[in-house]
Design a protein around this motif. Structure first.
Motif, PDB file in Angstrom:
ATOM      1  N   ALA A 142       5.186   7.803   1.440  1.00  0.00           N
ATOM      2  CA  ALA A 142       4.389   8.613   2.364  1.00  0.00           C
ATOM      3  C   ALA A 142       4.120   9.979   1.746  1.00  0.00           C
ATOM      4  CB  ALA A 142       5.121   8.775   3.687  1.00  0.00           C
ATOM      5  N   LYS A 143       2.955  10.530   2.071  1.00  0.00           N
ATOM      6  CA  LYS A 143       2.634  11.879   1.602  1.00  0.00           C
ATOM      7  C   LYS A 143       3.551  12.903   2.264  1.00  0.00           C
ATOM      8  CE  LYS A 143      -2.303  11.635   0.480  1.00  0.00           C
ATOM      9  NZ  LYS A 143      -3.648  12.132   0.838  1.00  0.00           N
ATOM     10  N   PRO A 176       7.822   1.077   1.496  1.00  0.00           N
ATOM     11  CA  PRO A 176       8.591   2.229   1.985  1.00  0.00           C
ATOM     12  C   PRO A 176       8.784   3.276   0.894  1.00  0.00           C
ATOM     13  CG  PRO A 176      10.051   0.385   1.523  1.00  0.00           C
ATOM     14  CD  PRO A 176       8.653  -0.130   1.337  1.00  0.00           C
ATOM     15  N   SER A 229       0.833  -1.203   0.000  1.00  0.00           N
ATOM     16  CA  SER A 229       0.000   0.000   0.000  1.00  0.00           C
ATOM     17  C   SER A 229       0.866   1.251   0.000  1.00  0.00           C
ATOM     18  CB  SER A 229      -0.928   0.001   1.209  1.00  0.00           C
ATOM     19  OG  SER A 229      -0.182   0.097   2.411  1.00  0.00           O
ATOM     20  N   VAL A 230       0.312   2.342  -0.525  1.00  0.00           N
ATOM     21  CA  VAL A 230       1.006   3.627  -0.588  1.00  0.00           C
ATOM     22  C   VAL A 230       0.040   4.732  -0.195  1.00  0.00           C
ATOM     23  CG1 VAL A 230       2.558   2.821  -2.406  1.00  0.00           C
ATOM     24  CG2 VAL A 230       0.447   3.985  -3.047  1.00  0.00           C
ATOM     25  N   GLU A 231       0.592   5.818   0.347  1.00  0.00           N
ATOM     26  CA  GLU A 231      -0.263   6.956   0.671  1.00  0.00           C
ATOM     27  C   GLU A 231      -0.572   7.771  -0.575  1.00  0.00           C
ATOM     28  OE1 GLU A 231       1.023   9.309   3.965  1.00  0.00           O
ATOM     29  OE2 GLU A 231       1.436   7.581   5.222  1.00  0.00           O
ATOM     30  N   GLU A 232       0.373   7.809  -1.507  1.00  0.00           N
ATOM     31  CA  GLU A 232       0.141   8.455  -2.791  1.00  0.00           C
ATOM     32  C   GLU A 232       1.057   7.843  -3.834  1.00  0.00           C
ATOM     33  OE1 GLU A 232       0.896  12.597  -2.430  1.00  0.00           O
ATOM     34  OE2 GLU A 232       3.043  12.353  -2.076  1.00  0.00           O
ATOM     35  N   ALA A 243       2.543  -1.670   4.010  1.00  0.00           N
ATOM     36  CA  ALA A 243       2.977  -0.468   3.300  1.00  0.00           C
ATOM     37  C   ALA A 243       4.320  -0.669   2.611  1.00  0.00           C
ATOM     38  CB  ALA A 243       3.072   0.702   4.269  1.00  0.00           C
ATOM     39  N   ARG A 296      -3.919   3.642   4.027  1.00  0.00           N
ATOM     40  CA  ARG A 296      -3.169   2.980   5.079  1.00  0.00           C
ATOM     41  C   ARG A 296      -4.032   1.968   5.810  1.00  0.00           C
ATOM     42  NH1 ARG A 296       0.028   7.460   8.513  1.00  0.00           N
ATOM     43  NH2 ARG A 296       1.090   5.549   9.185  1.00  0.00           N
TER      44      ARG A 296
END
Length: 218
Positions: A211-212, A208, A154-157, A206, A178
């Protein structure tokens, strides 16, 4: 001793077919690719567990994502036999091996040196896969453009660099969000822009580096 062939068939029948994965080529890919060569020797008995599987050393630990979610993401990508695919965060290479059954060429991108080395060894039988070291969020533009980009976590953006690596009409598949708030999303490149559509809920570990950036506030 574990019967890996039987465990693989059970995984496909009980985890994948029962979760709306109906595309024959995708099902056949999961039947064809053994998972145990991509798992640490001490954990091979768990290779077909219905869960995320940790790989790598403590401190740089990553995961082979749950087979059911991987199959649903691969099906969502609609991989064609002529496609060039980028597997972002390939870890030990299982997901790249699955894509290799479906696409003409696969680039497995990994940022961890140890995992990239394991991937190269495990992927040696797959002559249409190459392993590339680099920052995951930067992509691997030199080997593109790509018809399919698949993110293994998963990714924040999703960074612009990955969208720019897509060919016109290319698809990027990512779980955005998230924890349990993740949404499997398919993005399609249209000209210099892209459009996204949420396909289903998905909870993945997640990746690495995605992150936003902190928002500026007064």
């Amino acid at each position: 001793m574990t019967d890996f062939a039987q465990a693989r068939r059970t995984m496909v029948d009980c985890q994948i077919r029962t979760n709306d994965v109906t595309e024959g080529r995708v099902v056949d890919a999961f039947l064809a690719v053994p998972r145990e060569p991509f798992v640490p020797a001490a954990k091979q008995a768990l290779a077909y567990l219905d869960a995320d599987l940790p790989v790598g050393l403590p401190g740089s630990q990553r995961y082979l994502i749950q087979p059911m979610f991987l199959a649903k993401l691969v099906q969502l990508a609609g991989v064609k036999p002529t496609d060039v695919a980028l597997d972002v965060g390939s870890a030990t290479g299982y997901s790249a091996a699955i894509l290799a059954q479906l696409a003409a060429k696969v680039v497995a991108l990994e940022s961890d040196e140890g995992l990239a080395g394991e991937a190269k060894a495990a992927l040696a039988p797959y002559d249409n896969v190459s392993v590339t070291m680099g920052a995951l969020a930067s992509g691997a533009a030199a080997s593109g453009p790509y018809d399919v980009i698949l993110l293994q976590g998963s990714v924040e953006e999703v960074p612009l660099a990955l969208f720019e690596s897509l060919r016109e009409g290319g698809r990027l598949i990512a779980v955005v969000g998230r924890g349990r708030a993740g949404r499997a999303t398919i993005f399609v490149r249209v000209g210099s822009d892209h459009a996204g559509r949420i396909a289903f809920d998905a909870s993945l570990q997640a990746l690495p580096g995605f992150a936003k950036a902190p928002a500026f506030t007064f």
